[in-house]
Design a protein around this motif. Structure first.
Motif, PDB file in Angstrom:
ATOM      1  N   SER A 289       0.830  -1.205   0.000  1.00  0.00           N
ATOM      2  CA  SER A 289       0.000   0.000   0.000  1.00  0.00           C
ATOM      3  C   SER A 289       0.868   1.260   0.000  1.00  0.00           C
ATOM      4  O   SER A 289       0.346   2.375  -0.138  1.00  0.00           O
ATOM      5  CB  SER A 289      -0.923   0.013   1.226  1.00  0.00           C
ATOM      6  OG  SER A 289      -0.174   0.203   2.418  1.00  0.00           O
ATOM      7  N   LEU A 290       2.178   1.090   0.151  1.00  0.00           N
ATOM      8  CA  LEU A 290       3.105   2.211   0.206  1.00  0.00           C
ATOM      9  C   LEU A 290       3.644   2.556  -1.177  1.00  0.00           C
ATOM     10  O   LEU A 290       3.698   1.701  -2.067  1.00  0.00           O
ATOM     11  CB  LEU A 290       4.290   1.870   1.125  1.00  0.00           C
ATOM     12  CG  LEU A 290       3.958   1.463   2.564  1.00  0.00           C
ATOM     13  CD1 LEU A 290       5.228   1.037   3.277  1.00  0.00           C
ATOM     14  CD2 LEU A 290       3.266   2.603   3.303  1.00  0.00           C
ATOM     15  N   SER A 291       4.066   3.780  -1.324  1.00  0.00           N
ATOM     16  CA  SER A 291       4.811   4.141  -2.526  1.00  0.00           C
ATOM     17  C   SER A 291       6.254   3.667  -2.355  1.00  0.00           C
ATOM     18  O   SER A 291       6.679   3.290  -1.249  1.00  0.00           O
ATOM     19  CB  SER A 291       4.803   5.660  -2.731  1.00  0.00           C
ATOM     20  OG  SER A 291       5.615   6.294  -1.748  1.00  0.00           O
ATOM     21  N   SER A 292       7.014   3.695  -3.433  1.00  0.00           N
ATOM     22  CA  SER A 292       8.410   3.281  -3.366  1.00  0.00           C
ATOM     23  C   SER A 292       9.198   4.141  -2.381  1.00  0.00           C
ATOM     24  O   SER A 292      10.018   3.637  -1.605  1.00  0.00           O
ATOM     25  CB  SER A 292       9.039   3.373  -4.760  1.00  0.00           C
ATOM     26  OG  SER A 292      10.406   3.012  -4.731  1.00  0.00           O
TER      27      SER A 292
ATOM     28  N   GLU B 211      11.666   4.573   3.218  1.00  0.00           N
ATOM     29  CA  GLU B 211      11.731   5.231   4.523  1.00  0.00           C
ATOM     30  C   GLU B 211      11.375   4.264   5.648  1.00  0.00           C
ATOM     31  O   GLU B 211      12.023   4.252   6.702  1.00  0.00           O
ATOM     32  CB  GLU B 211      10.797   6.441   4.546  1.00  0.00           C
ATOM     33  CG  GLU B 211      11.227   7.572   3.623  1.00  0.00           C
ATOM     34  CD  GLU B 211      10.185   8.673   3.537  1.00  0.00           C
ATOM     35  OE1 GLU B 211       9.055   8.465   4.035  1.00  0.00           O
ATOM     36  OE2 GLU B 211      10.497   9.736   2.958  1.00  0.00           O
ATOM     37  N   VAL B 212      10.346   3.474   5.419  1.00  0.00           N
ATOM     38  CA  VAL B 212       9.915   2.508   6.436  1.00  0.00           C
ATOM     39  C   VAL B 212      10.989   1.447   6.662  1.00  0.00           C
ATOM     40  O   VAL B 212      11.332   1.114   7.803  1.00  0.00           O
ATOM     41  CB  VAL B 212       8.585   1.853   6.019  1.00  0.00           C
ATOM     42  CG1 VAL B 212       8.274   0.658   6.926  1.00  0.00           C
ATOM     43  CG2 VAL B 212       7.453   2.864   6.083  1.00  0.00           C
ATOM     44  N   MET B 213      11.536   0.900   5.597  1.00  0.00           N
ATOM     45  CA  MET B 213      12.517  -0.170   5.724  1.00  0.00           C
ATOM     46  C   MET B 213      13.828   0.312   6.343  1.00  0.00           C
ATOM     47  O   MET B 213      14.577  -0.482   6.922  1.00  0.00           O
ATOM     48  CB  MET B 213      12.783  -0.801   4.356  1.00  0.00           C
ATOM     49  CG  MET B 213      11.587  -1.545   3.779  1.00  0.00           C
ATOM     50  SD  MET B 213      10.869  -2.780   4.890  1.00  0.00           S
ATOM     51  CE  MET B 213      12.217  -3.956   4.975  1.00  0.00           C
ATOM     52  N   ALA B 214      14.102   1.590   6.247  1.00  0.00           N
ATOM     53  CA  ALA B 214      15.313   2.135   6.874  1.00  0.00           C
ATOM     54  C   ALA B 214      15.266   2.000   8.396  1.00  0.00           C
ATOM     55  O   ALA B 214      16.304   1.999   9.058  1.00  0.00           O
ATOM     56  CB  ALA B 214      15.488   3.600   6.479  1.00  0.00           C
ATOM     57  N   LYS B 215      14.053   1.855   8.936  1.00  0.00           N
ATOM     58  CA  LYS B 215      13.879   1.689  10.386  1.00  0.00           C
ATOM     59  C   LYS B 215      13.999   0.234  10.817  1.00  0.00           C
ATOM     60  O   LYS B 215      13.856  -0.080  12.002  1.00  0.00           O
ATOM     61  CB  LYS B 215      12.515   2.250  10.794  1.00  0.00           C
ATOM     62  CG  LYS B 215      12.342   3.729  10.472  1.00  0.00           C
ATOM     63  CD  LYS B 215      10.930   4.190  10.786  1.00  0.00           C
ATOM     64  CE  LYS B 215      10.726   5.654  10.404  1.00  0.00           C
ATOM     65  NZ  LYS B 215       9.338   6.114  10.653  1.00  0.00           N
TER      66      LYS B 215
END
Length: 236
Positions: free
Chosen positions: A5-8, A13-17
């Motif tokens: 559901s996220l944009s690239s 940004e999410v995966m960086a966490k």
């Protein structure tokens, strides 16, 4: 949070966490006349979504195909081979890792032994070669711990029907009667569906949405505990 559901840009940004990534693997499989073919899919997807909210995780796109044996000849069961199941697991895991995942939880709604073995072999191959922590379980590993007598209950029975009645009340209903299991002993048969003449096993006529809610909440909470234990102190 669903990954797809996220944009690239949002995804990066999410995966960086370094969140925990939950991968629900379901099936398209016959469960008698009272449950939908997506029964083994909606359960792990429900659990994955609920757990992700509690731990700040992210849910990878679900897989709704599995390897089947006892139900493979029943109408509506769509099966993939053992090797396809294993290789699909390997490919998806590697792709998630390439995108930054380092903690992955696979939740299989289908608990057939051959299917689980295919998943396990795929996970093991990836874990040996990549810097990643992988958990693999069926949600029914945790359902088995729920404090209720489950003697004689099985595929499409009281417990599973109750869970789906809670998750998808518009798709599930009580069965008309008990489903019995016919034991073939050690005989290898070409028509394994003979073991489940009703397509399900157990007192599915006694299922309730209230019981399903209790079991589903129990599974979610237990999986959170296991994730904290396996991935060590992440949420303390």
């Amino acid at each position: 949070m669903r990954l797809d559901s996220l944009s690239s840009v949002q995804f990066k940004e999410v995966m960086a966490k370094k969140p925990v990534v939950l991968l629900p693997i379901g099936a398209t499989e016959a469960h008698g006349g009272h449950l939908p073919l997506c029964t083994d899919s909606v359960q792990p997807e429900y659990v994955a979504d609920a757990v992700a909210k509690l731990i700040g995780g992210i849910v990878a796109p679900p897989i709704r195909y599995a390897h089947h044996s006892s139900t493979k000849n029943m109408p509506g069961t769509l099966s993939i081979s053992f090797l396809t199941t294993m290789h699909l697991t390997i490919d998806v895991l590697n792709s998630l890792i390439d995108n930054g995942a380092d903690k992955i939880v696979i939740i299989s709604g289908h608990a057939g032994s051959s299917h689980i073995n295919a998943l396990r072999q795929g996970c093991a191959e990836v874990a040996e070669k990549r810097a990643v922590k992988i958990m693999l379980l069926s949600d029914y590993d945790l359902v088995d711990e729920f404090p209720i007598d489950q003697t004689g209950d099985g595929h499409g029975g009281m417990v599973e029907t109750s869970r789906v009645m809670h998750i998808c009340p518009d798709l599930a209903r009580k069965a008309p009667c008990r489903g019995d299991y016919v034991d073939c002993g050690y005989l290898i048969v070409s028509d394994p569906e003979r073991c489940m003449p009703m397509g399900y096993v157990g007192n599915a006529q006694d299922a309730t949405s209230e019981l399903g809610k209790e079991i589903n909440e129990f599974v979610v909470n237990r999986l959170v505990e296991e994730i904290k234990k396996s991935f060590g102190g992440l949420y303390e």
